[in-house]
Design an enzyme around this catalytic site. Structure first.
Site, PDB file in Angstrom:
ATOM      1  N   ARG A 264      -3.219   5.730  -7.548  1.00 33.74           N
ATOM      2  CA  ARG A 264      -3.431   4.396  -6.990  1.00 33.74           C
ATOM      3  C   ARG A 264      -4.918   4.077  -6.856  1.00 33.74           C
ATOM      4  O   ARG A 264      -5.339   2.941  -7.095  1.00 33.74           O
ATOM      5  CB  ARG A 264      -2.711   4.276  -5.643  1.00 33.74           C
ATOM      6  CG  ARG A 264      -1.217   4.097  -5.809  1.00 33.74           C
ATOM      7  CD  ARG A 264      -0.439   4.233  -4.529  1.00 33.74           C
ATOM      8  NE  ARG A 264       0.985   3.971  -4.806  1.00 33.74           N
ATOM      9  CZ  ARG A 264       1.969   4.195  -3.941  1.00 33.74           C
ATOM     10  NH1 ARG A 264       1.685   4.698  -2.755  1.00 33.74           N
ATOM     11  NH2 ARG A 264       3.217   3.935  -4.262  1.00 33.74           N
TER      12      ARG A 264
ATOM     13  N   TYR B   3       2.084  -1.086 -12.110  1.00 32.10           N
ATOM     14  CA  TYR B   3       2.421   0.346 -12.047  1.00 32.10           C
ATOM     15  C   TYR B   3       1.746   1.063 -10.894  1.00 32.10           C
ATOM     16  O   TYR B   3       0.866   0.529 -10.232  1.00 32.10           O
ATOM     17  CB  TYR B   3       2.213   1.050 -13.376  1.00 32.10           C
ATOM     18  CG  TYR B   3       0.846   1.095 -14.020  1.00 32.10           C
ATOM     19  CD1 TYR B   3      -0.337   0.835 -13.371  1.00 32.10           C
ATOM     20  CD2 TYR B   3       0.769   1.454 -15.373  1.00 32.10           C
ATOM     21  CE1 TYR B   3      -1.554   0.924 -14.011  1.00 32.10           C
ATOM     22  CE2 TYR B   3      -0.441   1.550 -16.035  1.00 32.10           C
ATOM     23  CZ  TYR B   3      -1.598   1.282 -15.348  1.00 32.10           C
ATOM     24  OH  TYR B   3      -2.800   1.379 -15.992  1.00 32.10           O
ATOM     25  N   GLU B   4       2.241   2.274 -10.628  1.00 29.18           N
ATOM     26  CA  GLU B   4       1.851   3.082  -9.455  1.00 29.18           C
ATOM     27  C   GLU B   4       2.174   2.351  -8.144  1.00 29.18           C
ATOM     28  O   GLU B   4       1.455   2.474  -7.161  1.00 29.18           O
ATOM     29  CB  GLU B   4       0.368   3.474  -9.503  1.00 29.18           C
ATOM     30  CG  GLU B   4      -0.072   4.130 -10.786  1.00 29.18           C
ATOM     31  CD  GLU B   4       0.807   5.303 -11.192  1.00 29.18           C
ATOM     32  OE1 GLU B   4       1.497   5.877 -10.328  1.00 29.18           O
ATOM     33  OE2 GLU B   4       0.825   5.623 -12.394  1.00 29.18           O
ATOM     34  N   GLY B   5       3.245   1.599  -8.164  1.00 35.29           N
ATOM     35  CA  GLY B   5       3.666   0.843  -6.980  1.00 35.29           C
ATOM     36  C   GLY B   5       3.200  -0.584  -7.093  1.00 35.29           C
ATOM     37  O   GLY B   5       2.007  -0.871  -6.948  1.00 35.29           O
TER      38      GLY B   5
END
Length: 598
Positions: free
Chosen positions: A296, A440-442
């Site tokens: 993140r 992406y990555e949340g």
């Protein structure tokens, strides 16, 4: 054709002058980080980014990756050779532990280098970027045997890594995960299932690919409490630790996607592949979150890097493109028109991007330094304080810098007018590449919910109260400095808005959780604006003090820094009031429509 020049001088200003990285020589890995050494490392990184990675960025986007009938994947032309140069120079192991072949240098320095590389070629840099996350997870949760078997080859880049979370029916809600792990009786497991959206899942640049896969062991509890994490190598290792037999993992397809065409985003099929448990059964999420948190921060940096390269191209175009006359009279009377950079609206766009980029660079490096302190300090109190801030900043940095990275790639494209819509100018690629970082990555809405629903209240609100005090103390300490008043007054007003919005959540979100959800994205951006304002106030203070001390070599740079700081305070930071007003409307109207009415 696009251009790119790594912002070495600005990065050195932040590291040396603003953050005072030399003050941390007591931390492991920092002792040799002198200004000369830092400049040398950043200079070499800039050279590789500008001369090797950047020239194949546009062609990589146009060519993309190719999957062959046997499931193998070929990366775009030039990628393998560029990756080999990156790997051989030791860049992947810059901050990795020396015991596994790394250089043990600060993560802060790795982050600075990462911005240059990602701006030059985001798709290519995702391959080592995913490897970094896998290294971090194995370092923290892997057994000693696993560390010895996998880390040296991953640190030197001979092998790469991935993270496998998402399934066709299972994105953010990992409790729905179906991939299964069956014990073999010898300590290994048979992994079966399908994963999608797997960045760098298959390619021809490494001897082996070490997949980190979330799966559910037979008989494990339902939901997230029954998820475990496994190492599943593309090739199983022989007795000597070398790749041997092909494992039961294959690339079923390459996703056809909007951007990052040079990265192989794969559908990965696991057919009784041999896997090895990392850490404890049913505790896979905690191990995976080591990767996720590192990823993140790296994705936030990606948002910054794309905004930076898009800005450089827009500024370059605006200086050259002649169109219309200045509102205040001709600025190039010898030409038939003035360059568009004379027009206030073009300057509004360029200064907005510039202010966010330079503030975001400081924000990113300041946060990376917190990570170094959290992992390397001998003082438990220092580690805790730094880790508190790091945990609080992670969703803000990821969400705000990627949202703005996309917005500002679009804004830079707009400077080009119709030419920005034509592929040969490269601006379309920046818009398309920047878009994924918000997802992406949340996805960023999840980052906002994580901030409001979890991070604010963590440890009784210890982190947020400490940060509010730090920023408030800065404003108070510099309140009587006339040269800084324009910055501290604006920052204090933004901080007041943030504190007020935080109090509103405390009073209105417990009984009605939808109020927190309705205001979470505005709160994330409100918080981000205040942190960026804090970074700008610190940079302005440093610039003023350096000029007052008689600095002449960088005088123009420092004066320009102060102008940009003032622009941020006057034109951008006041948005905190708008964000606060939105938050305080609550959720009633937002939730009033029946689902069928949408």
């Amino acid at each position: 054709m696009p251009i790119y020049k790594a912002p070495v001088d600005d990065t050195l200003f932040i590291l040396n002058d603003v953050l005072g990285i030399e003050r941390y020589h007591n931390l492991p890995g920092f002792a040799d980080v002198t200004p000369d050494m830092t400049a040398a490392i950043l200079g070499e990184a800039a050279k590789l980014a500008e001369e090797v990675l950047f020239p194949i960025n546009l062609s990589g986007d146009q060519e993309g990756c190719r999957r062959h009938e046997d499931g193998s994947v070929t990366v775009p032309g030039g990628f393998k050779e560029a990756y080999d140069l990156y790997r051989q120079a030791g860049w992947l192991g810059l901050a990795a532990p020396e015991e596994f072949g790394g250089q043990g240098l600060p993560y802060t320095l790795h982050t600075a280098v990462g911005e240059f590389m990602s701006a030059a070629n985001m798709s290519l840099m995702m391959y080592p970027g995913l490897t970094q996350g896998a290294i971090a997870a194995i370092l923290v949760h892997g057994s000693e045997e696993q560390k010895r078997a996998y880390l040296p080859k991953m640190v030197d880049g001979t092998w790469t890594g991935t993270m496998n979370l998402t399934e066709p029916h299972c994105g953010t809600d990992l409790g729905l995960l179906r991939t299964r792990a069956v014990p073999n009786g010898d300590g290994s497991y048979r992994i079966s299932g399908q994963k999608i959206f797997i960045s760098a899942g298959e390619h021809d640049m490494a001897e082996n690919i070490v997949h980190l896969v979330l799966a559910r062991i037979e008989g494990a509890p339902d939901g997230v409490k029954g998820i475990s994490l496994f190492i599943v190598p593309k090739f199983r290792l022989d007795a000597g630790g070398e790749p041997s037999e092909r494992n039961g993992v294959s690339c079923g397809a390459i996703e056809h996607k909007m951007g990052i065409h040079g990265n192989a985003t794969c559908v990965m099929n696991y057919d009784e592949a041999t896997g090895y448990l990392i850490g404890t059964e049913n505790k896979g999420l905690s191990a995976m979150f080591v990767m996720m948190n590192e990823a993140r921060l790296a994705v936030g940096m990606q948002g910054l890097s794309i905004a930076e390269v898009a800005y450089q191209n827009a500024a370059n175009y605006a200086r050259d493109r002649i169109q219309g006359r200045s509102l205040s009279g001709p600025k190039s009377p010898d030409k038939k028109a003035d360059p568009i950079i004379v027009h206030p609206d073009i300057r509004r766009a360029l200064l907005t991007i510039k202010a966010f980029n330079e503030g975001g660079r400081a924000f990113t490096l300041w946060t990376a330094l917190k990570s170094d302190i959290a992992h390397r300090s001998e003082s438990e109190e220092e580690r805790q304080t730094a880790d508190d801030i790091l945990s609080l900043m992670t969703p803000i940095l990821k969400g705000v810098l990627t949202d703005k990275g996309f917005d500002h790639a679009v804004m830079a494209q707009q400077v080009f007018g119709g030419h920005g819509y034509i592929e040969e100018h490269g601006m379309s690629q920046y818009v398309r590449d920047a878009r994924i970082a918000m997802i992406y990555e949340g996805a960023n809405g999840i980052q906002a919910l994580d901030l409001v629903g979890r991070k604010l209240a963590l440890n009784g609100g210890r982190a947020v109260m400490a940060l509010f005090k730090e920023i408030g103390d800065f404003c108070e300490e510099n309140r009587n400095d006339e040269k800084l008043s324009a910055y501290t007054k604006a920052l204090k007003k933004g901080l007041n808005d943030l504190q007020s919005a935080t109090m509103w959540f405390m009073q209105n979100a417990m009984a009605k959780p939808d109020n927190a959800g309705a205001g979470s994205t505005d709160y994330m951006h409100l918080f981000g604006l205040v942190v960026l304002g804090y970074m700008w106030a610190k940079m302005a203070k440093t610039a003023e003090e350096t000029l007052a001390a008689g600095e002449t070599r960088r005088a123009d740079y420092l004066k320009n820094k102060l102008i940009t700081a003032k622009f941020f305070m006057e034109r951008i930071l006041p948005e905190t009031a708008l964000r606060k007003a939105r938050i305080e409307t609550g959720a009633d109207t937002m939730m009033a429509l029946d689902a069928a009415a949408f």
